[in-house]
Design a protein around this motif. Structure first.
Motif, mmCIF file in Angstrom:
data_model
loop_
_atom_site.group_PDB
_atom_site.id
_atom_site.type_symbol
_atom_site.label_atom_id
_atom_site.label_comp_id
_atom_site.label_asym_id
_atom_site.label_seq_id
_atom_site.Cartn_x
_atom_site.Cartn_y
_atom_site.Cartn_z
ATOM 1 N N GLY A 64 10.088 12.000 -13.762
ATOM 2 C CA GLY A 64 11.387 12.655 -13.741
ATOM 3 C C GLY A 64 12.467 11.622 -13.484
ATOM 4 O O GLY A 64 12.176 10.458 -13.183
ATOM 5 N N PHE A 65 13.718 12.039 -13.578
ATOM 6 C CA PHE A 65 14.827 11.094 -13.448
ATOM 7 C C PHE A 65 14.907 10.443 -12.065
ATOM 8 O O PHE A 65 15.504 9.378 -11.923
ATOM 9 C CB PHE A 65 16.149 11.795 -13.769
ATOM 10 C CG PHE A 65 16.344 12.076 -15.226
ATOM 11 C CD1 PHE A 65 16.512 11.046 -16.135
ATOM 12 C CD2 PHE A 65 16.348 13.380 -15.701
ATOM 13 C CE1 PHE A 65 16.685 11.289 -17.478
ATOM 14 C CE2 PHE A 65 16.528 13.643 -17.053
ATOM 15 C CZ PHE A 65 16.696 12.606 -17.951
ATOM 16 N N SER A 66 14.333 11.075 -11.058
ATOM 17 C CA SER A 66 14.386 10.495 -9.710
ATOM 18 C C SER A 66 12.998 10.286 -9.118
ATOM 19 O O SER A 66 12.857 10.071 -7.916
ATOM 20 C CB SER A 66 15.202 11.393 -8.775
ATOM 21 O OG SER A 66 14.615 12.679 -8.668
ATOM 22 N N SER A 67 11.966 10.349 -9.954
ATOM 23 C CA SER A 67 10.600 10.194 -9.444
ATOM 24 C C SER A 67 10.326 8.750 -9.039
ATOM 25 O O SER A 67 10.931 7.812 -9.579
ATOM 26 C CB SER A 67 9.597 10.626 -10.512
ATOM 27 O OG SER A 67 9.745 9.837 -11.688
ATOM 28 N N PRO A 68 9.416 8.554 -8.071
ATOM 29 C CA PRO A 68 9.072 7.184 -7.662
ATOM 30 C C PRO A 68 8.422 6.418 -8.806
ATOM 31 O O PRO A 68 7.708 6.996 -9.625
ATOM 32 C CB PRO A 68 8.073 7.394 -6.514
ATOM 33 C CG PRO A 68 8.187 8.828 -6.131
ATOM 34 C CD PRO A 68 8.666 9.575 -7.323
ATOM 35 N N CYS A 187 23.124 12.095 -17.362
ATOM 36 C CA CYS A 187 24.405 12.397 -16.706
ATOM 37 C C CYS A 187 24.351 13.733 -15.973
ATOM 38 O O CYS A 187 24.769 13.833 -14.803
ATOM 39 C CB CYS A 187 25.538 12.439 -17.732
ATOM 40 S SG CYS A 187 26.088 10.834 -18.322
ATOM 41 N N VAL A 188 23.831 14.744 -16.650
ATOM 42 C CA VAL A 188 23.763 16.081 -16.051
ATOM 43 C C VAL A 188 22.914 16.052 -14.782
ATOM 44 O O VAL A 188 23.293 16.625 -13.741
ATOM 45 C CB VAL A 188 23.182 17.095 -17.052
ATOM 46 C CG1 VAL A 188 22.903 18.432 -16.379
ATOM 47 C CG2 VAL A 188 24.139 17.285 -18.231
ATOM 48 N N PHE A 189 21.766 15.378 -14.849
ATOM 49 C CA PHE A 189 20.877 15.335 -13.688
ATOM 50 C C PHE A 189 21.485 14.554 -12.533
ATOM 51 O O PHE A 189 21.553 15.045 -11.403
ATOM 52 C CB PHE A 189 19.530 14.726 -14.072
ATOM 53 C CG PHE A 189 18.561 14.651 -12.916
ATOM 54 C CD1 PHE A 189 17.782 15.745 -12.596
ATOM 55 C CD2 PHE A 189 18.456 13.496 -12.143
ATOM 56 C CE1 PHE A 189 16.896 15.695 -11.525
ATOM 57 C CE2 PHE A 189 17.577 13.442 -11.068
ATOM 58 C CZ PHE A 189 16.791 14.539 -10.765
#
Length: 242
Positions: A64-68, A187-189
């Motif tokens: 995901g966009f912020s996954s480790p 951008c949205v995330f």
């Protein structure tokens, strides 16, 4: 960053460049040997990076966009960091006045290094963009090499003229359509604040600025190529009818 892997990749790309410059392209004009050598290391980076990045992302079930970052994702980042560092040295030595490409490589290294060494999150976003950036690499390098020799090789000239339209079309779809769509999702995330606990705001903002700038320059570049192609083909058409 794993020093042993990064050092190996850096040595590998540097060796490929030297072999290309002093062996593979030794008979080429000194004016185009550096560019041709840069193309060769790009070939050894582009398609392998696409394959490695795709495998790394598919192997990460929690991507995901912020996954480790996973170890495999970090390995791909090390691979690309080594390539861009080598190619940056190439520009600094042979084309120090090429500010645009030097700035591009420095910005790319900043994005990869902050993801790899500073926040250790967000590799999904950057490797997805790497796939989009490098999926056209093989075609682009073949086109660049053909273009470089088109003035003194009839075969290279034919390859250049045949390859130009499909390459421009492929590049336009990837950089002009798929790239902006993915950046919009980023951008949205990130603007939702969901990544702020693991990726500081200044980091993801800088990523978006770099990526958006790179895509904008790519679109401008390929647009100019389309214009040049239409002018050339129109000129050939007028010559035939007259």
């Amino acid at each position: 960053m794993e020093p042993q892997f990064f050092s190996f990749f850096l040595l590998m790309f540097f060796t490929i460049y030297l072999v290309a410059y002093f062996v593979v392209f030794r008979s080429w004009s000194p004016k185009i040997r550096p560019e041709a050598s840069s193309c060769l290391i790009s070939i050894f980076h582009g398609t392998p990076a696409v394959v490695l990045a795709t495998y790394a992302l598919l192997s990460n079930k929690s991507r995901g966009f912020s996954s480790p970052n996973t170890p495999l994702e970090n390995l791909v980042l090390d691979f690309s960091i080594a390539y861009f560092a080598t190619d940056l040295l190439h520009y600094l030595v042979f084309f120090p006045g090429d500010v645009l490409f030097i700035a591009h490589h420095l910005a790319t290294l900043f994005v990869f290094l902050t993801c790899r060494c500073l926040v250790s999150h967000g590799a999904y976003a950057l490797l997805s963009l790497l796939i989009l950036a490098e999926v056209t690499s093989a075609c682009q390098n073949a086109w660049t090499l053909a273009c470089a020799r088109s003035h003194d090789s009839e075969f290279a000239g034919k390859v250049y003229h045949i390859l130009s339209p499909p390459f421009y079309a492929f590049y336009s779809v990837v950089r002009g359509v798929l790239g902006p769509m993915f950046v919009y999702e980023m951008c949205v995330f990130y603007m939702s604040g969901a990544a702020d606990p693991v990726i500081p705001k200044w980091v993801w903002i800088s990523w978006l600025i770099v990526v958006a700038s790179a895509i904008s320059v790519s679109i401008l570049w390929v647009s100019n190529l389309w214009i040049q192609l239409f002018r050339e083909r129109r000129g050939l058409f007028y010559k035939k009818v007259t």
